[in-house]
Design a protein around this motif. Structure first.
Motif, PDB file in Angstrom:
ATOM      1  N   THR A 179      27.391 -18.406  20.825  1.00 39.12           N
ATOM      2  CA  THR A 179      26.494 -17.736  19.889  1.00 39.12           C
ATOM      3  C   THR A 179      26.750 -18.196  18.456  1.00 39.12           C
ATOM      4  O   THR A 179      25.819 -18.549  17.735  1.00 39.12           O
ATOM      5  N   HIS A 216      21.486 -16.752  29.092  1.00 39.26           N
ATOM      6  CA  HIS A 216      20.230 -15.985  29.036  1.00 39.26           C
ATOM      7  C   HIS A 216      19.173 -16.433  28.035  1.00 39.26           C
ATOM      8  O   HIS A 216      18.014 -16.024  28.168  1.00 39.26           O
ATOM      9  N   ASP A 236      28.712 -19.482  29.829  1.00 42.05           N
ATOM     10  CA  ASP A 236      30.028 -19.485  29.173  1.00 42.05           C
ATOM     11  C   ASP A 236      31.082 -18.685  29.940  1.00 42.05           C
ATOM     12  O   ASP A 236      32.236 -19.108  30.045  1.00 42.05           O
ATOM     13  N   ARG A 263      24.068  -2.899  25.327  1.00 46.49           N
ATOM     14  CA  ARG A 263      23.560  -3.383  26.614  1.00 46.49           C
ATOM     15  C   ARG A 263      24.277  -2.696  27.773  1.00 46.49           C
ATOM     16  O   ARG A 263      23.681  -2.418  28.800  1.00 46.49           O
TER      17      ARG A 263
HETATM   18  O1  5SP Z   1      25.107 -12.356  27.572  1.00 46.67           O
HETATM   19  C1  5SP Z   1      26.246 -12.693  27.865  1.00 46.67           C
HETATM   20  C2  5SP Z   1      26.762 -12.566  29.243  1.00 46.67           C
HETATM   21  O2  5SP Z   1      25.866 -11.952  30.118  1.00 46.67           O
HETATM   22  C3  5SP Z   1      27.141 -13.228  26.767  1.00 46.67           C
HETATM   23  O3  5SP Z   1      28.458 -13.382  27.211  1.00 46.67           O
HETATM   24  C4  5SP Z   1      26.594 -14.521  26.244  1.00 46.67           C
HETATM   25  O4  5SP Z   1      26.804 -15.496  27.254  1.00 46.67           O
HETATM   26  C5  5SP Z   1      27.147 -14.888  24.891  1.00 46.67           C
HETATM   27  O5  5SP Z   1      28.517 -15.067  24.849  1.00 46.67           O
HETATM   28  P1  5SP Z   1      29.403 -15.365  23.529  1.00 46.67           P
HETATM   29  O6  5SP Z   1      28.682 -16.369  22.705  1.00 46.67           O
HETATM   30  O7  5SP Z   1      29.644 -14.084  22.854  1.00 46.67           O
HETATM   31  O8  5SP Z   1      30.690 -15.927  24.057  1.00 46.67           O
END
Ligand code: 5SP
Ligand code: ADP
Length: 477
Positions: free
Chosen positions: A11, A72, A234, A335
């Motif tokens: 992210t 996602h 990830d 969530r």
């Molecule tokens: O939405 C989810 C898992 O379902 C999150 O784990 C994203 O995959 C983002 O992860 P980070 O960038 O916070 O590591």
């Protein structure tokens, strides 16, 4: 020495590691930031990947590359392979209404049975429904839909001009977070895509854990032509790097807070607390994910005008339970539990317990309690839980490490600081080269730090007062 590279397009940033394919020894690494915001044009990920690759000394000498990434995100492409609009990320809650509509149409348990998860705004299928309803012209123009890591792998392979939509690939772990693929059968549910978007676009081919995704041709590879791995979501990539076994739970504290575990069979939790994803080894990855995690601590540090090291010191100078001050940390909605419109709340404020130390303590305790709730949900879904492995940016905080064993009620292992998502992707790249039923065994350079619970009574008290305050927020939610 044969070299492999792993990428974590997360992210907040992009990280690249280059490792020895045989031993897993770290050779070099690089990183670059992503822009803020919950909708981002994918070109920013590509630009950051370029910068991170340069920072890592280039990839001309690597034999295989795999990309792990935030799950996602909806990358909608038109018939020419151009991005239709900014990608909506996993933490963008504008599709909460679409999620409610889709759940009402089929029923929560039916979604869990069909695609492993009850829908919340994070899942891609809800973003497709939002696109259909809010931007019908963009929906009509959408000829293909990919996830962030699929799109980056496709760019490395040459994109539309190089491999066309036939070369668009994904893997089990990431496609299991779309809400239109069944972890149980291993098939797309194109009927659900059509239900959401109104038509069925091209979807990436789903590869197995060590399948070769193609050959890298992009300029960023510096003239090399490495094998491309299928990549991974990830959390699945981190699980691969950690080599999780039955009873192990990965607790990741990045932008998201995630507790996840490897399972031999798929889960279908109709309560929606546990999403039934697939992993990167051919197994499954039941997972509970919060929208609010490391940024809770970023908020507290900003509020108190201190850095993370001082925030941890302040928290550790206050008593367990912060004399009744409780932070329910739903800053960005939540969530798990599904409260997309909730806000954070500080409960139990008194003149005596609103010092910087108490506020810092409440921030760490609120973060850890929300993760402990996720661990309870995994247990309730039948997942065995014996010990936690702490990863993600905020795992390095001294206060997270000190408080986690009591609040989680578990032995906590803190692996050597590192980029576990990028490492998992690199291990997958080595697996693509080596073949075989299991990923190459990489032995960590150093054993993890092992932390044991000190005071079970403190942990219980902190969780009880958090549960009481959370109940008030749920009542309002
Ligand atoms: O939405 C989810 C898992 O379902 C999150 O784990 C994203 O995959 C983002 O992860 P980070 O960038 O916070 O590591
Ligand atoms: N020592 C620390 N204490 C608390 N938070 C930290 C620390 N180091 C990094 N972070 C936080 O971790 C987050 C980044 O973690 P990371 O796992 O890379 O996130 P993501 O994968 O979501 O991009 C940032 O919010 C950052 O402020």
């Amino acid at each position: 020495m044969t070299l492999v590279a792993g990428v974590d397009s997360s992210t907040q940033s992009c990280k690249v590691v280059v490792r020895d394919a045989e031993t897993g020894a770290l050779v070099r690494s690089g990183r670059a930031s992503h822009p803020d915001g919950t909708s981002v044009h994918p070109r920013h990920w590509w630009d950051a990947l370029r910068t991170a690759v340069d920072d890592a000394g280039g990839l001309a000498d690597v034999d295989a590359v795999s990309v792990g990434g935030q799950q996602h995100g909806m990358v909608a492409l038109d018939a020419d392979g151009e991005v239709v609009r900014d990608a909506l990320l996993w933490n963008d809650t504008r599709s909460a209404g679409a999620a409610e509509d889709l759940v009402a149409e089929l029923g929560a348990q039916e979604w869990a049975d069909s695609v492993g998860s009850v829908l919340v705004a994070s899942l891609t299928v809800t973003k497709l429904r939002w696109l259909r309803d809010a931007e019908p012209e963009n929906a009509a123009r959408t000829a293909a839909v990919a996830l962030p890591h699929d799109w980056l792998t496709w760019q490395l392979a040459g994109g539309m001009a190089g491999v066309g939509f036939e070369g668009l690939v994904t893997d089990r772990s990431d496609v299991s977070g779309t809400g239109y693929w069944s972890p149980r059968t291993g098939d797309y549910r194109t009927d659900l895509v059509e239900r959401a978007l109104g038509h069925v676009p091209a979807l990436p081919r789903v590869l197995g854990p060590s399948d070769r995704a193609g050959t890298g041709t992009a300029d960023v590879l510096g003239g090399g032509s490495p094998a491309l791995g299928p990549g991974a979501g990830d959390n699945a990539a981190a699980a691969l790097a950690l080599g999780l076994r039955t009873g192990d739970v990965a607790v990741s504290i990045g932008t998201s807070g995630v507790v996840s575990a490897i399972a031999d069979a798929p889960t279908a939790d109709g309560s929606g607390l546990v999403t039934g994803f697939a992993d990167a080894t051919g197994r499954f990855l039941p997972l509970a994910c919060t929208l609010n995690a490391a940024r809770i601590l970023d908020w507290a540090a900003r509020l108190l005008g201190v850095d993370h090291a001082r925030l941890a010191e302040l928290a550790l100078s206050a008593p367990a339970g912060a004399d009744g001050l409780v932070l329910v940390p739903y800053f960005e909605g939540e969530r798990t539990p599904n409260l997309p419109h909730a806000a954070a709340a500080l409960h139990g404020m008194r003149l005596t317990n609103t010092t910087p130390a108490h506020i810092a303590r409440a921030a760490f305790e609120g973060l850890l309690c929300s993760l402990a709730d996720g661990i309870d949900a995994l247990r309730a879904a039948g997942v065995p839980v014996q010990r936690a492995h702490l990863v993600g940016g905020a795992a390095q905080s001294a206060a997270v490490q000190a408080l986690a064993p009591d609040v989680l009620g578990l032995e906590v292992h803190v692996p050597t600081p590192g980029e576990y998502v990028a490492d998992g992707a690199a291990r997958q790249a080595a697996w693509v080269l080596a073949g075989g039923a299991e990923a190459p065994a990489w032995v960590p350079a150093q054993p993890p730090l092992v932390l044991n619970p000190g005071s079970a009574a403190d942990g219980t008290r902190v969780r009880e007062q958090y549960a009481a305050a959370r109940g008030l927020v749920l009542g309002r939610g």
